[in-house]
Write a protein that holds these residues in place. Structure first.
Motif, PDB file in Angstrom:
ATOM      1  N   ASN A 133       2.335   1.681  -3.499  1.00  0.00           N
ATOM      2  CA  ASN A 133       1.334   2.212  -4.420  1.00  0.00           C
ATOM      3  C   ASN A 133       1.103   3.706  -4.183  1.00  0.00           C
ATOM      4  OD1 ASN A 133       0.954  -0.243  -5.697  1.00  0.00           O
ATOM      5  ND2 ASN A 133      -0.765  -0.836  -4.404  1.00  0.00           N
ATOM      6  N   GLN A 134       1.061   4.092  -2.921  1.00  0.00           N
ATOM      7  CA  GLN A 134       0.869   5.502  -2.585  1.00  0.00           C
ATOM      8  C   GLN A 134       2.061   6.331  -3.069  1.00  0.00           C
ATOM      9  OE1 GLN A 134       0.499   6.269   1.599  1.00  0.00           O
ATOM     10  NE2 GLN A 134      -0.308   8.339   1.283  1.00  0.00           N
ATOM     11  N   GLN A 140       1.811   6.727  -6.815  1.00  0.00           N
ATOM     12  CA  GLN A 140       0.744   7.678  -7.140  1.00  0.00           C
ATOM     13  C   GLN A 140       1.223   9.113  -6.904  1.00  0.00           C
ATOM     14  OE1 GLN A 140      -2.711   7.298  -4.660  1.00  0.00           O
ATOM     15  NE2 GLN A 140      -4.018   8.469  -6.051  1.00  0.00           N
ATOM     16  N   MET A 141       1.947   9.337  -5.821  1.00  0.00           N
ATOM     17  CA  MET A 141       2.461  10.675  -5.545  1.00  0.00           C
ATOM     18  C   MET A 141       3.490  11.089  -6.601  1.00  0.00           C
ATOM     19  SD  MET A 141       2.706  10.445  -1.369  1.00  0.00           S
ATOM     20  CE  MET A 141       3.909  11.714  -1.248  1.00  0.00           C
ATOM     21  N   ALA A 183       0.834  -1.207   0.000  1.00  0.00           N
ATOM     22  CA  ALA A 183       0.000   0.000   0.000  1.00  0.00           C
ATOM     23  C   ALA A 183       0.870   1.260   0.000  1.00  0.00           C
ATOM     24  CB  ALA A 183      -0.929   0.007   1.212  1.00  0.00           C
ATOM     25  N   GLU A 184       1.961   1.219   0.756  1.00  0.00           N
ATOM     26  CA  GLU A 184       2.870   2.371   0.796  1.00  0.00           C
ATOM     27  C   GLU A 184       3.555   2.565  -0.547  1.00  0.00           C
ATOM     28  OE1 GLU A 184       5.460   1.473   4.029  1.00  0.00           O
ATOM     29  OE2 GLU A 184       4.089   2.247   5.538  1.00  0.00           O
TER      30      GLU A 184
END
Length: 124
Positions: A7-8, A11-12, A4-5
């Protein structure tokens, strides 16, 4: 790092890339836009008089050169202490001035000799 980190983070990074591209697009000049020089304000002094009715055939007059004040004759009659104390003629950076003031204050207060030597070294 968890999935999840990651992917985040991706995305950033994508958002940052999009913002950079948008800013580059805004920074590019538009080739269709015409660039016109704005009119000169009245308070700006120009070497040539502004005359709206003048034609292009007229040649501008030469700008008036300001008269320079006559230079005083050099006096070579010995040592002049007043000229030496005129601090306006001394060309120093602001940094050097601050270091000199620090040296004066620290030496009058009995500061560390190593610190004074380091300040002198920086001044060189």
């Amino acid at each position: 790092m968890t999935e999840a980190e990651q992917n985040q983070l991706k995305q950033m990074q994508q958002q940052a890339i999009e913002r950079v591209r948008e800013m580059e697009k805004r920074a590019r000049p538009n080739p269709n836009a015409s660039f016109e020089i704005p009119p000169m304000p009245d308070f700006v002094r120009t070497p040539y008089p502004r005359n709206e009715n003048s034609s292009a055939e007229q040649t501008p007059t030469a700008p008036v050169q300001p008269q320079t004040p006559p230079k005083p004759a050099d006096k070579k009659s010995g040592f002049n202490l007043l000229n030496l104390l005129n601090f306006k003629n001394i060309k120093m950076d602001n940094d050097i001035t601050v270091i000199i003031v620090l040296l004066f204050l620290l030496s009058s207060e009995g500061g560390d000799e190593l610190l004074l030597l380091a300040l002198l070294y920086i001044m060189l």
